[in-house]
Enzyme design. Structure first.
Site, PDB file in Angstrom:
ATOM      1  N   GLN A  94     -24.159  16.420 -75.265  1.00  0.00           N
ATOM      2  CA  GLN A  94     -23.396  17.674 -75.291  1.00  0.00           C
ATOM      3  C   GLN A  94     -22.542  17.838 -74.040  1.00  0.00           C
ATOM      4  O   GLN A  94     -21.457  18.433 -74.090  1.00  0.00           O
ATOM      5  CB  GLN A  94     -24.340  18.869 -75.455  1.00  0.00           C
ATOM      6  CG  GLN A  94     -25.100  18.834 -76.764  1.00  0.00           C
ATOM      7  CD  GLN A  94     -24.179  18.680 -77.963  1.00  0.00           C
ATOM      8  OE1 GLN A  94     -23.153  19.343 -78.074  1.00  0.00           O
ATOM      9  NE2 GLN A  94     -24.519  17.766 -78.862  1.00  0.00           N
TER      10      GLN A  94
ATOM     11  N   ASN B 104     -18.103  21.996 -61.577  1.00  0.00           N
ATOM     12  CA  ASN B 104     -19.312  21.162 -61.577  1.00  0.00           C
ATOM     13  C   ASN B 104     -19.966  21.235 -62.951  1.00  0.00           C
ATOM     14  O   ASN B 104     -19.886  22.266 -63.624  1.00  0.00           O
ATOM     15  CB  ASN B 104     -20.308  21.663 -60.530  1.00  0.00           C
ATOM     16  CG  ASN B 104     -21.584  20.848 -60.513  1.00  0.00           C
ATOM     17  OD1 ASN B 104     -21.560  19.614 -60.524  1.00  0.00           O
ATOM     18  ND2 ASN B 104     -22.732  21.518 -60.495  1.00  0.00           N
TER      19      ASN B 104
ATOM     20  N   HIS C  70     -23.704  20.977 -64.684  1.00  0.00           N
ATOM     21  CA  HIS C  70     -25.115  21.046 -64.305  1.00  0.00           C
ATOM     22  C   HIS C  70     -25.961  21.001 -65.570  1.00  0.00           C
ATOM     23  O   HIS C  70     -25.676  21.714 -66.540  1.00  0.00           O
ATOM     24  CB  HIS C  70     -25.381  22.342 -63.534  1.00  0.00           C
ATOM     25  CG  HIS C  70     -26.791  22.462 -63.073  1.00  0.00           C
ATOM     26  ND1 HIS C  70     -27.294  21.750 -62.001  1.00  0.00           N
ATOM     27  CD2 HIS C  70     -27.829  23.175 -63.564  1.00  0.00           C
ATOM     28  CE1 HIS C  70     -28.571  22.033 -61.853  1.00  0.00           C
ATOM     29  NE2 HIS C  70     -28.921  22.895 -62.780  1.00  0.00           N
TER      30      HIS C  70
ATOM     31  N   SER D 280     -20.805   8.733 -66.560  1.00  0.00           N
ATOM     32  CA  SER D 280     -20.450   8.870 -67.982  1.00  0.00           C
ATOM     33  C   SER D 280     -19.632  10.134 -68.231  1.00  0.00           C
ATOM     34  O   SER D 280     -18.711  10.124 -69.066  1.00  0.00           O
ATOM     35  CB  SER D 280     -21.713   8.850 -68.862  1.00  0.00           C
ATOM     36  OG  SER D 280     -22.488  10.011 -68.684  1.00  0.00           O
TER      37      SER D 280
ATOM     38  N   LEU E  35     -25.600  27.295 -54.327  1.00  0.00           N
ATOM     39  CA  LEU E  35     -25.819  26.149 -55.215  1.00  0.00           C
ATOM     40  C   LEU E  35     -25.917  26.562 -56.690  1.00  0.00           C
ATOM     41  O   LEU E  35     -26.746  27.398 -57.052  1.00  0.00           O
ATOM     42  CB  LEU E  35     -27.111  25.424 -54.798  1.00  0.00           C
ATOM     43  CG  LEU E  35     -27.457  24.154 -55.585  1.00  0.00           C
ATOM     44  CD1 LEU E  35     -26.451  23.053 -55.283  1.00  0.00           C
ATOM     45  CD2 LEU E  35     -28.877  23.695 -55.270  1.00  0.00           C
TER      46      LEU E  35
ATOM     47  N   THR F  63     -19.152  27.446 -55.961  1.00  0.00           N
ATOM     48  CA  THR F  63     -19.099  28.427 -54.875  1.00  0.00           C
ATOM     49  C   THR F  63     -20.162  28.011 -53.846  1.00  0.00           C
ATOM     50  O   THR F  63     -20.986  27.134 -54.135  1.00  0.00           O
ATOM     51  CB  THR F  63     -19.373  29.852 -55.401  1.00  0.00           C
ATOM     52  OG1 THR F  63     -20.639  29.846 -56.079  1.00  0.00           O
ATOM     53  CG2 THR F  63     -18.291  30.327 -56.359  1.00  0.00           C
TER      54      THR F  63
HETATM   55  C1  GAR Z   1     -25.408  14.535 -65.663  1.00  0.00           C
HETATM   56  O1  GAR Z   1     -26.466  14.838 -66.529  1.00  0.00           O
HETATM   57  C2  GAR Z   1     -25.038  15.763 -64.853  1.00  0.00           C
HETATM   58  O2  GAR Z   1     -25.168  16.960 -65.560  1.00  0.00           O
HETATM   59  C3  GAR Z   1     -26.024  15.679 -63.739  1.00  0.00           C
HETATM   60  O3  GAR Z   1     -26.128  14.310 -63.416  1.00  0.00           O
HETATM   61  C4  GAR Z   1     -25.858  13.544 -64.590  1.00  0.00           C
HETATM   62  C5  GAR Z   1     -24.788  12.540 -64.238  1.00  0.00           C
HETATM   63  O4  GAR Z   1     -24.566  11.643 -65.284  1.00  0.00           O
HETATM   64  N1  GAR Z   1     -25.612  16.456 -62.618  1.00  0.00           N
HETATM   65  C6  GAR Z   1     -26.446  17.088 -61.794  1.00  0.00           C
HETATM   66  O5  GAR Z   1     -27.654  17.034 -61.908  1.00  0.00           O
HETATM   67  C7  GAR Z   1     -25.778  17.861 -60.684  1.00  0.00           C
HETATM   68  N2  GAR Z   1     -26.726  18.653 -59.982  1.00  0.00           N
HETATM   69  P1  GAR Z   1     -23.238  10.760 -65.317  1.00  0.00           P
HETATM   70  O6  GAR Z   1     -23.106  10.086 -63.944  1.00  0.00           O
HETATM   71  O7  GAR Z   1     -23.504   9.756 -66.390  1.00  0.00           O
HETATM   72  O8  GAR Z   1     -22.099  11.652 -65.611  1.00  0.00           O
END
Ligand code: GAR
Length: 196
Positions: free
Chosen positions: A173, A107, A109, A13, A144, A141
């Site tokens: 958000q 990225n 997070h 998404s 993690l 970087t």
């Molecule tokens: C999102 O909430 C993103 O922040 C998270 O995975 C989800 C992916 O949703 N990412 C992490 O946890 C990275 N460590 P999406 O596939 O619908 O964008």
């Protein structure tokens, strides 16, 4: 015009929101959506939008992270990206891979970094009794979830929240934050974006 490759593992998404934003006067365009999971729903969504896709199944490389990354880097380099956006990409990348794209890999997070790097961010925020949660976009970087922060969005934690409820509120958000950061970053501006 900057060329953007997006790496996903699931529904994508965030990838979709980034792609939808990269039109008109946006300083970037999507050139590739790649995944470590050939079944990732986001791949079909990207293909339906006419974006080239690639899948490198990490399960074909058991205990061989370097082999997986050597396979992943092929379509990535062929796409000649200026910027790589990790958008729900759930594999940890080696320092060698990250260093190769230093300063141009982003990225998103789902926590207010530096709080809660890694997994289960929403459950950890709730367990800690935090009054707010949120999401962070940062430069990748080798350490993690620890690179320079390019933007954050905050949401309140509400009474009765479950991790899933909080995740859904944060995701709304994320969909505002990541496009705002990428627009700015692709234009050469690294001033952090703050949404609330
Ligand atoms: C999102 O909430 C993103 O922040 C998270 O995975 C989800 C992916 O949703 N990412 C992490 O946890 C990275 N460590 P999406 O596939 O619908 O964008």
């Amino acid at each position: 015009m900057k060329r953007v490759a997006l790496l996903i593992s699931g529904g994508g998404s965030n990838m979709l929101r980034l792609v939808q934003d990269m039109t008109g006067d946006h300083p970037a365009r999507p050139v590739l959506v790649a995944s470590n999971d050939p079944g990732a729903a986001g791949l079909a969504r990207a293909a339906a939008l006419g974006i080239p896709t690639a899948a490198v199944d990490h399960r074909a490389f058991p205990r061989d992270r370097a082999g997986f990354e050597a396979a992943l880097i092929e379509p990535l380099l062929a796409a000649e990206p200026d910027i790589i956006c990790l958008a729900g990409f759930m594999r940890i990348l080696t320092p060698a891979f990250v260093t190769r794209f230093a300063g141009r890999m982003l990225n998103i997070h789902p926590s207010l970094l530096p709080k809660y790097p890694g997994l289960d961010t929403h459950a950890r925020a709730l367990a800690a009794g935090d009054a707010e949660a949120g999401a962070t976009v940062h430069l990748v970087t080798p350490e993690l979830d620890a690179g320079p922060i390019l933007g954050q969005a905050r949401v309140p934690v509400l009474p009765g929240d479950t991790p899933a409820m909080l995740a859904a509120r944060v995701l709304v958000q994320e969909h505002r934050l990541y496009p705002a950061v990428l627009r700015r970053f692709a234009a050469g501006d690294r001033t952090p974006v703050t949404l609330c």
